[in-house]
Design a protein around this motif. Structure first.
Motif, PDB file in Angstrom:
ATOM      1  N   PRO A   1     -10.365   6.654  72.971  1.00 24.01           N
ATOM      2  CA  PRO A   1      -9.784   4.637  72.918  1.00 24.01           C
ATOM      3  C   PRO A   1     -10.076   3.984  74.213  1.00 24.01           C
ATOM      4  O   PRO A   1     -10.355   3.511  73.616  1.00 24.01           O
ATOM      5  N   ASP A   2      -9.997   4.669  75.648  1.00 26.79           N
ATOM      6  CA  ASP A   2     -10.376   3.846  76.316  1.00 26.79           C
ATOM      7  C   ASP A   2     -11.200   3.628  76.753  1.00 26.79           C
ATOM      8  O   ASP A   2     -12.139   2.597  77.351  1.00 26.79           O
ATOM      9  N   ALA A   3     -12.202   4.521  76.450  1.00 30.35           N
ATOM     10  CA  ALA A   3     -13.847   4.885  76.801  1.00 30.35           C
ATOM     11  C   ALA A   3     -14.478   4.019  76.160  1.00 30.35           C
ATOM     12  O   ALA A   3     -15.629   3.402  76.367  1.00 30.35           O
ATOM     13  N   GLU A   4     -14.015   3.285  74.967  1.00 33.00           N
ATOM     14  CA  GLU A   4     -14.565   2.997  73.694  1.00 33.00           C
ATOM     15  C   GLU A   4     -14.139   1.167  73.961  1.00 33.00           C
ATOM     16  O   GLU A   4     -15.188   0.236  73.941  1.00 33.00           O
ATOM     17  N   ALA A   5     -13.202   1.106  74.925  1.00 34.58           N
ATOM     18  CA  ALA A   5     -12.188  -0.232  75.393  1.00 34.58           C
ATOM     19  C   ALA A   5     -13.245  -0.652  76.564  1.00 34.58           C
ATOM     20  O   ALA A   5     -14.169  -1.763  76.327  1.00 34.58           O
ATOM     21  N   LEU A   6     -14.207   0.947  76.990  1.00 35.78           N
ATOM     22  CA  LEU A   6     -14.885   0.595  78.366  1.00 35.78           C
ATOM     23  C   LEU A   6     -16.195   0.246  77.792  1.00 35.78           C
ATOM     24  O   LEU A   6     -17.079  -1.471  78.514  1.00 35.78           O
ATOM     25  N   ALA A   7     -16.853   0.801  76.577  1.00 33.28           N
ATOM     26  CA  ALA A   7     -18.232   0.373  75.878  1.00 33.28           C
ATOM     27  C   ALA A   7     -18.417  -0.739  75.308  1.00 33.28           C
ATOM     28  O   ALA A   7     -19.282  -2.463  75.746  1.00 33.28           O
ATOM     29  N   GLU A   8     -17.072  -1.579  75.018  1.00 35.77           N
ATOM     30  CA  GLU A   8     -17.053  -2.395  74.896  1.00 35.77           C
ATOM     31  C   GLU A   8     -16.887  -3.905  75.284  1.00 35.77           C
ATOM     32  O   GLU A   8     -17.134  -4.527  75.618  1.00 35.77           O
ATOM     33  N   ALA A   9     -16.775  -3.831  77.126  1.00 38.40           N
ATOM     34  CA  ALA A   9     -16.409  -4.383  77.673  1.00 38.40           C
ATOM     35  C   ALA A   9     -18.141  -4.726  79.138  1.00 38.40           C
ATOM     36  O   ALA A   9     -18.047  -5.581  79.528  1.00 38.40           O
ATOM     37  N   ASP A  10     -18.239  -3.330  78.186  1.00 36.61           N
ATOM     38  CA  ASP A  10     -19.809  -3.592  79.107  1.00 36.61           C
ATOM     39  C   ASP A  10     -20.916  -3.865  78.334  1.00 36.61           C
ATOM     40  O   ASP A  10     -21.647  -4.095  77.336  1.00 36.61           O
ATOM     41  N   THR A  11     -21.353  -5.667  78.555  1.00 37.98           N
ATOM     42  CA  THR A  11     -21.296  -6.612  77.254  1.00 37.98           C
ATOM     43  C   THR A  11     -23.139  -6.091  77.433  1.00 37.98           C
ATOM     44  O   THR A  11     -23.800  -7.036  76.927  1.00 37.98           O
ATOM     45  N   ASP A  12     -22.996  -6.278  79.021  1.00 30.32           N
ATOM     46  CA  ASP A  12     -24.829  -6.265  78.923  1.00 30.32           C
ATOM     47  C   ASP A  12     -25.478  -5.021  78.770  1.00 30.32           C
ATOM     48  O   ASP A  12     -26.566  -4.946  79.368  1.00 30.32           O
ATOM     49  N   ASP A  13     -24.803  -3.326  78.258  1.00 26.88           N
ATOM     50  CA  ASP A  13     -24.648  -2.748  78.293  1.00 26.88           C
ATOM     51  C   ASP A  13     -25.846  -1.934  78.986  1.00 26.88           C
ATOM     52  O   ASP A  13     -26.789  -0.957  79.495  1.00 26.88           O
ATOM     53  N   ASP A  14     -25.137  -1.969  80.725  1.00 19.16           N
ATOM     54  CA  ASP A  14     -25.476  -1.320  81.844  1.00 19.16           C
ATOM     55  C   ASP A  14     -25.200   0.425  81.692  1.00 19.16           C
ATOM     56  O   ASP A  14     -26.154   0.155  82.594  1.00 19.16           O
ATOM     57  N   ILE A  15     -24.348   0.411  81.145  1.00 19.94           N
ATOM     58  CA  ILE A  15     -24.045   2.279  81.184  1.00 19.94           C
ATOM     59  C   ILE A  15     -25.004   2.423  79.794  1.00 19.94           C
ATOM     60  O   ILE A  15     -23.708   1.992  78.437  1.00 19.94           O
ATOM     61  N   ASP A  16     -25.275   3.706  80.138  1.00 19.65           N
ATOM     62  CA  ASP A  16     -26.644   4.320  78.690  1.00 19.65           C
ATOM     63  C   ASP A  16     -24.751   5.467  78.060  1.00 19.65           C
ATOM     64  O   ASP A  16     -24.990   5.649  76.944  1.00 19.65           O
ATOM     65  N   VAL A  17     -24.413   5.750  79.359  1.00 22.15           N
ATOM     66  CA  VAL A  17     -23.845   7.097  78.537  1.00 22.15           C
ATOM     67  C   VAL A  17     -21.646   7.649  78.720  1.00 22.15           C
ATOM     68  O   VAL A  17     -22.001   7.060  80.692  1.00 22.15           O
ATOM     69  N   LEU A  18     -21.250   7.541  78.346  1.00 18.18           N
ATOM     70  CA  LEU A  18     -19.981   7.998  79.096  1.00 18.18           C
ATOM     71  C   LEU A  18     -19.617   9.324  78.980  1.00 18.18           C
ATOM     72  O   LEU A  18     -19.177   9.918  77.980  1.00 18.18           O
TER      73      LEU A  18
END
Length: 644
Positions: free
Chosen positions: A224-241
């Motif tokens: 759940p917190d990883a999904e929040a991190l993905a949402e916070a990465d608004t520029d999509d700089d993180i490819d994989v969690l």
């Protein structure tokens, strides 16, 4: 050292699913410059924990990694999601060394510091990293003075394979640090930065300043917190969690423009994600979780390392024979009383001669069932792998209630909505009810110690493990007076308790009774003749009652199943009948005129509560039984309306 709220005890939180030919476009255009697409394979595992002490799935995982490396159509990167070096049964002997020795053979590219990397203390982290032939990352755990990674860790790691530059960062949330360890990070000079801010910022820096093509974040946060991190990465700089901590099966799935994957725990799965990288961007991907099965051969070097450490102690020696399965699963021990939890706490209470014993659910590991059959020392140390000792404290009755309340997770809470209501502990010497709802007047009620009602002003000796005695798992015990510090490992206490016994068959005894709704109080007369019939006005949310769950319980834990239950569709009254003679036998030590407090419990289908873990809701009624001399009644037990 740390006892977490690991959700390996959970079933699948979100199934995810195999995703083939997905598209994902990310930032940099500085690498993989026009030579055509490259297929980069990312292999990951997380939360090895207790598997590190067993010559079973861990060596098979090592083999599977090598097989997938060899089969890859292009470069391969191997990473971990944290919690690899503890807890496990070899901790008292090898500490971190057994799993690190095995992982050094795997040669991963990086791993992340999770809460169980702190099991051996903060100072030991530099020893762990020194013994590791791969970097440990802690991007958002920084030295408070310098802002750099704290001693022994790195902020990031960059690898280049097949012309593709991969930037790797490591993140942990507060739940996996202050929430699951006894370390005062602020006092130790470590700042825990917000992972949802630090993660995307470092990913962007790696792209813009270091020219990486792919960013992989190792997130020891839970899904759940990883999904929040993905949402916070608004520029999509993180490819994989790559996720760890909550130990669930979460197949690679795209969330908010980022691929999220978690491979459960204990070397059960390997996550494999193939990324198509072209012109400095991930343009498509596919992935799945690969199960580690008995068909996979064990890596001989990994097996040798584990068995050499096991040979130093008697982990394979039989201790006792169990006539029943011993339930050490996370799902059971967090949600309800278990027979293995009863065994552990009974051993602690006997060792200290305490009134009560309590242990935290997160301290019972392995997520396995043992027996029926031979139980070894290794089985016990696998389930109690931490270097915790048994300690007894002095608590008032009021403090004891506060202690029990600290572990109740309500159904309406965020955790409860994801995983269901929880009691999160196991106990001995106690009987009580817990009401897992935000609007409850009392979360813990009707507490009995040794069969007697709890006195809030009385003092009691309470045996616990040293982790929760120091405030771990949110227990309010840190400043309580110590009566006896045995200095004896909790696992050793259980082994010593079992060894004199040839056979054991612990049961669930009704020590912790869940209640969702109350029925009106009732009074009955018991003389040993005929039938006792009681009727109750049912709450509005009762749709149906499961007849085979209706039973009457005594304060000592004896219970009698109802022989007839009447509640049909549209009914407003629940009628329960028990045999008077059987009820009299259940409270046979009572004298003529005694009033015995009983509890009636029944499971029911509710129109209001939507449970996550439990199948049904639960009713309770307080029933006062007045004993009359047998054979002197009117030929039948009887009761009027509740309260008469």
């Amino acid at each position: 050292m740390s006892r977490d709220r690991d959700y390996g005890r959970r079933e699948v939180l979100r199934a995810g699913g195999i995703v083939l030919g997905g598209s994902l476009v990310s930032g940099s255009t500085t690498a993989a410059d026009g030579d055509g697409p490259t297929t980069l394979t990312l292999l990951s595992y997380n939360d090895v924990q207790t598997a590190a002490a067993e010559d079973k799935d861990f060596p098979r995982l090592v083999t599977l990694i090598e097989q997938r490396r060899a089969a890859a159509d292009g470069p391969v990167v191997v990473v971990g999601g944290g919690d690899q070096i503890g807890p496990h049964a070899l901790s008292p002997i090898s500490q971190w060394r057994a799993p690190v020795d095995v992982l050094n053979g795997v040669q991963p590219d990086a791993d992340v510091i999770g809460n169980h990397e702190f099991d051996y203390g903060l100072d030991a982290i530099s020893d762990v990293t020194a013994d590791s032939k791969f970097p440990w990352l802690a991007t958002n755990l920084v030295d408070s003075e310098t802002g750099e990674a704290f001693d022994g860790t790195k902020s990031n790691h960059i690898v280049e394979r097949g012309g593709v530059r991969v930037g790797i960062i490591g993140l942990a949330d507060k739940g996996a640090t202050t929430g699951k360890t006894n370390i005062d990070f602020e006092a130790e000079g470590i700042t825990i930065e917000d992972y949802t801010e630090t993660g995307p910022a470092e990913a962007k820096r790696l792209r813009e300043e270091e020219g990486v093509d792919v960013v992989v974040a190792l997130a020891h946060t839970g899904v759940p917190d990883a999904e929040a991190l993905a949402e916070a990465d608004t520029d999509d700089d993180i490819d994989v969690l790559v996720v760890g901590d909550d130990e669930i099966v979460y197949r690679p799935t795209e969330q908010s423009g980022t691929i999220v994957s978690e491979a459960e725990a204990r070397a059960n799965y390997l996550s494999e994600i193939e990324l198509t990288v072209e012109d400095g961007s991930v343009t498509s991907w596919e992935g799945d979780l690969l199960e580690v099965t008995d068909d996979i051969e064990k890596d001989p070097d990994a097996s040798r390392i584990i068995n050499e450490y096991r040979a130093e102690v008697s982990l394979d020696s039989p201790v006792v024979e169990s006539a029943v399965p011993l339930d050490a699963t996370f799902s059971s021990n967090y949600h309800r009383e278990t027979n293995y939890g009863n065994l552990i706490t009974d051993a602690m209470r006997e060792r200290t001669d305490a009134d009560v014993a309590i242990t935290n659910a997160g301290g019972i590991r392995s997520d396995s069932v043992y027996g029926p059959g031979e139980i070894t020392g290794g089985d016990i140390f696998n389930t109690l792998p931490f270097p915790n000792t048994v300690v007894s404290l002095e608590l008032t009755g009021e403090e004891l209630v506060e202690t029990l309340e600290s572990q109740v997770v309500t159904l309406e809470s965020a955790t409860g909505q994801s995983f269901g209501e929880e009691i999160s502990q196991q106990t001995s010497g106690l009987r009580f009810e817990w009401v897992p709802h935000e609007d409850a007047d009392e979360l813990i009620r009707d507490v009995y110690v040794g069969g007697e009602p709890l006195d809030l002003d009385e003092t009691y000796e309470v045996a616990v493990n040293s982790f929760i005695a120091n405030g771990g798992s949110g227990y309010p015990l840190e400043d309580k007076p110590v009566i006896d510090d045995t200095g004896e490992l909790q696992a050793t206490t259980v082994v010593d308790y079992l060894e004199p016994r040839e056979t054991i068959a612990p049961t669930v005894e009704g020590r912790m009774q869940r209640v969702d709704r109350d029925l009106p109080d009732a009074s009955v007369t018991v003389d040993g003749n005929g039938k006792v019939v009681t009727q109750f006005d049912a709450p509005d949310d009762v749709r149906s009652v499961a007849e085979d769950t209706v039973a009457v319980w005594t304060p000592e834990g004896d219970h009698l199943d109802a022989e007839h239950v009447a509640f049909g569709e549209g009914d407003e009254t629940l009628v329960v009948r028990v045999d008077d003679g059987d009820l009299a036998d259940t409270i046979e030590d009572a004298d003529d005129g005694d009033e015995i407090p009983l509890n009636l419990y029944a499971e029911y289908e509710s129109s209001e509560f939507d449970h996550i873990y439990f199948e049904r809701s639960r009713l309770n009624a307080d029933v006062t039984a007045t004993v009359r001399e047998r054979g002197r009644g009117r030929g039948r037990g009887r009761v009027g309306p509740p309260g008469n």
